[in-house]
Scaffold this motif. Structure first.
Motif, short mmCIF file in Angstrom:
data_model
loop_
_atom_site.label_atom_id
_atom_site.label_comp_id
_atom_site.label_asym_id
_atom_site.label_seq_id
_atom_site.Cartn_x
_atom_site.Cartn_y
_atom_site.Cartn_z
N PHE A 292 0.82 -1.21 0.00
CA PHE A 292 0.00 0.00 0.00
C PHE A 292 0.86 1.26 0.00
CE2 PHE A 292 -3.27 -2.74 2.42
CZ PHE A 292 -3.72 -3.29 1.22
N ALA A 293 2.03 1.22 0.63
CA ALA A 293 2.92 2.38 0.64
C ALA A 293 3.43 2.71 -0.75
CB ALA A 293 4.09 2.14 1.59
N ARG A 294 3.49 1.70 -1.61
CA ARG A 294 3.91 1.94 -3.00
C ARG A 294 2.72 2.22 -3.92
NH1 ARG A 294 5.84 -3.01 -4.26
NH2 ARG A 294 5.78 -3.85 -2.14
N GLY A 295 1.60 2.62 -3.32
CA GLY A 295 0.43 3.00 -4.10
C GLY A 295 -0.44 1.86 -4.52
N GLY A 296 -0.26 0.67 -3.91
CA GLY A 296 -1.00 -0.50 -4.33
C GLY A 296 -2.42 -0.54 -3.80
N THR A 297 -3.20 -1.39 -4.41
CA THR A 297 -4.59 -1.64 -4.02
C THR A 297 -4.69 -3.04 -3.43
OG1 THR A 297 -5.15 -2.59 -6.17
CG2 THR A 297 -5.38 -0.19 -5.92
N TYR A 298 -5.90 -3.42 -3.00
CA TYR A 298 -6.09 -4.78 -2.51
C TYR A 298 -5.81 -5.79 -3.62
CZ TYR A 298 -8.00 -8.95 -0.37
OH TYR A 298 -8.13 -10.22 0.13
N GLU A 299 -6.13 -5.42 -4.85
CA GLU A 299 -5.82 -6.30 -5.99
C GLU A 299 -4.32 -6.51 -6.11
OE1 GLU A 299 -6.71 -8.70 -9.41
OE2 GLU A 299 -7.91 -7.99 -7.70
N ASP A 300 -3.55 -5.43 -5.94
CA ASP A 300 -2.09 -5.55 -5.99
C ASP A 300 -1.58 -6.43 -4.85
OD1 ASP A 300 -1.53 -3.81 -8.22
OD2 ASP A 300 -2.07 -2.13 -6.92
N ARG A 301 -2.18 -6.28 -3.69
CA ARG A 301 -1.80 -7.10 -2.56
C ARG A 301 -2.06 -8.58 -2.87
NH1 ARG A 301 -3.93 -11.23 0.65
NH2 ARG A 301 -3.38 -10.98 2.85
N ALA A 302 -3.21 -8.90 -3.45
CA ALA A 302 -3.53 -10.28 -3.79
C ALA A 302 -2.56 -10.82 -4.83
CB ALA A 302 -4.98 -10.37 -4.29
N ARG A 303 -2.22 -10.02 -5.81
CA ARG A 303 -1.27 -10.46 -6.85
C ARG A 303 0.11 -10.70 -6.25
NH1 ARG A 303 -1.37 -6.29 -11.67
NH2 ARG A 303 0.04 -7.87 -12.55
#
Length: 432
Positions: A292-303
């Motif tokens: 999240f600190a790198r601008g990610g979303t929950y989708e990015d977290r799942a990936r």
């Protein structure tokens, strides 16, 4: 003529220094953090807002550390490659009311932590170390690394049955160490002594997490010095190797495609269920906040989690020359034979076939031999942080380690080459 060592012993020499400097989980993570600081890592507070900058960072919480290195240009969905380990070892820990004694002896009241081989703690010169909490909430580390306590064994003349029936120890009655003489036991004596030792004003310590340790230093053993004897190898051997591997990858000019991570937890020896254990939220929180600190979303977290792999590194059992029948007849890990891949089809270890392929690739890249370990079908199998990590975070996890003898003894035994081989495999894994 003495044969030369197969490998440069610089890594093992450094492991000995690490073991001696780390009598408790709190000292272990402080020592690891100091080494990572020298490699350019910076501590971040969990109570602060995190930014998405690249570079090495780490979080300290009690006896646990999670450290990671974000390469330049890492996307929010970049997966992680994690080395997992634990910082705690079975030992004798000081009770809330420590001052006790009887019959003119002054003693320290202790509680048994984890599953130590109790007989190995008898007649040892023991120091005391741990964490002191002050009235203002701050903490200080303390380490009395000299002969201070001893758990005296009963003379054979007073227990002739030990010859026929073997040594039987009652955890409450027989394991309380002595540390002096005196008929008047005074509450507060031990803490007052530790305050003076640590240079803390009298009466300032209101909480403590203290434990005993053998003051005998690590040492090479054997005619050709191909063995290493020392304390807390289960599992500071892996913490040291993981720290060295992460520092090496962070200092490399190449940019790995994943984010390398070291996660060293406390409380593995009693189930990992704490805020600093593998069954707690620490690792997941750190990884998510990094995304999240790198601008990610929950989708990015799942990936990111879907592409993540963890090597759970913990010591395992080398074949014992006096008890070979206790091992699986076709799996006999040898010391100095390279790290072991741990397998258990009932998921006491997290390794599966694809995990074996991951570890094989890392060992081949590092030119490191490895061995396989499974338990004898007639013996219960131990476990590690591996299955907990896999189940809690949904990430692929592989259980590995170094084969040792005398696990859970106050003084364990490994091959002097194996720590170097493990560090090589971990470095190659983090670089992939």
């Amino acid at each position: 003529m003495t044969e030369p060592a197969r490998f440069d012993r610089g890594h093992t020499d450094d492991l000995m220094t690490f073991l001696a400097a780390s009598p408790t989980p709190y000292h272990a993570v402080a020592t690891a953090a100091e080494r990572l600081e020298k490699a350019g890592f910076k501590q971040v507070a969990e109570t602060d807002a995190w930014d998405g900058t690249s570079g090495g960072k780490y979080v300290l919480r009690g006896g646990a550390i999670v450290a990671w290195h974000v390469p330049e240009g890492a996307a929010p969905h970049t997966p992680f490659r994690i080395v997992g380990a634990h910082t705690d070892s079975p030992n004798l820990r000081v009770k809330p009311l420590p001052d006790t004694g009887a019959h003119g002896w002054r003693q320290v009241a202790v509680e048994i932590y984890g599953g130590p081989l109790l007989n190995s703690w008898l007649d040892r010169d023991l120091g005391i170390a741990g964490r002191l909490t002050l009235r203002d909430g701050s903490t200080r580390l303390v380490n009395v690394d000299r002969p201070l306590l001893r758990v005296p064994q009963l003379a054979i003349h007073l227990d002739r049955s030990v010859t026929a029936d073997g040594l039987k120890l009652d955890k409450q009655r027989h394991m309380q160490p002595v540390w002096g003489l005196g008929r008047d036991v005074r509450d507060g004596d031990l803490i007052a002594f530790l305050e003076e030792t640590a240079g803390i004003p009298a009466g300032e310590v209101t909480g403590w997490d203290l434990m005993t340790h053998s003051v005998e230093p690590p040492a090479y053993l054997g005619r050709d010095r191909e063995l290493l004897a020392g304390p807390r190898m289960d599992n500071l051997l892996s913490v040291h190797a993981g720290t060295a591997a992460l520092a090496a990858v962070a200092s490399s000019s190449s940019q790995p495609a994943s984010i390398p991570v070291l996660a060293a937890f406390d409380h593995e020896e009693n189930g990992s269920q704490s805020d600093t254990g593998a069954d707690g939220p620490l690792l997941g929180n750190v990884l998510e906040r990094s995304v999240f600190a790198r601008g990610g979303t929950y989708e990015d977290r799942a990936r990111a989690f879907a592409g993540t792999v963890c090597l759970s590194s913990d010591t395992g059992h080398a074949v014992h020359p006096n008890y070979a029948e206790r091992h699986d007849p076709t799996h006999h890990p040898r010391v100095n034979g390279g790290p072991i891949l741990k397998v258990n089809v009932n998921n006491r270890y997290a390794t599966d076939g694809s995990g074996r392929a991951e570890f094989t690739a890392a060992c081949e890249a590092a030119d490191v031999p490895f061995q396989s370990f499974v338990s004898n079908n007639s013996m219960p199998c131990g476990t590690t942080i591996g299955p907990i990590t896999a189940a809690r975070h949904g990430i692929k996890t592989v259980d590995i380690g170094v084969a040792i003898l005398s696990m859970h003894s106050v003084r364990e035994l490994c091959g002097a080459d194996d720590p170097f081989l493990l560090a090589g495999a971990l470095t190659a894994f983090l670089e992939r």
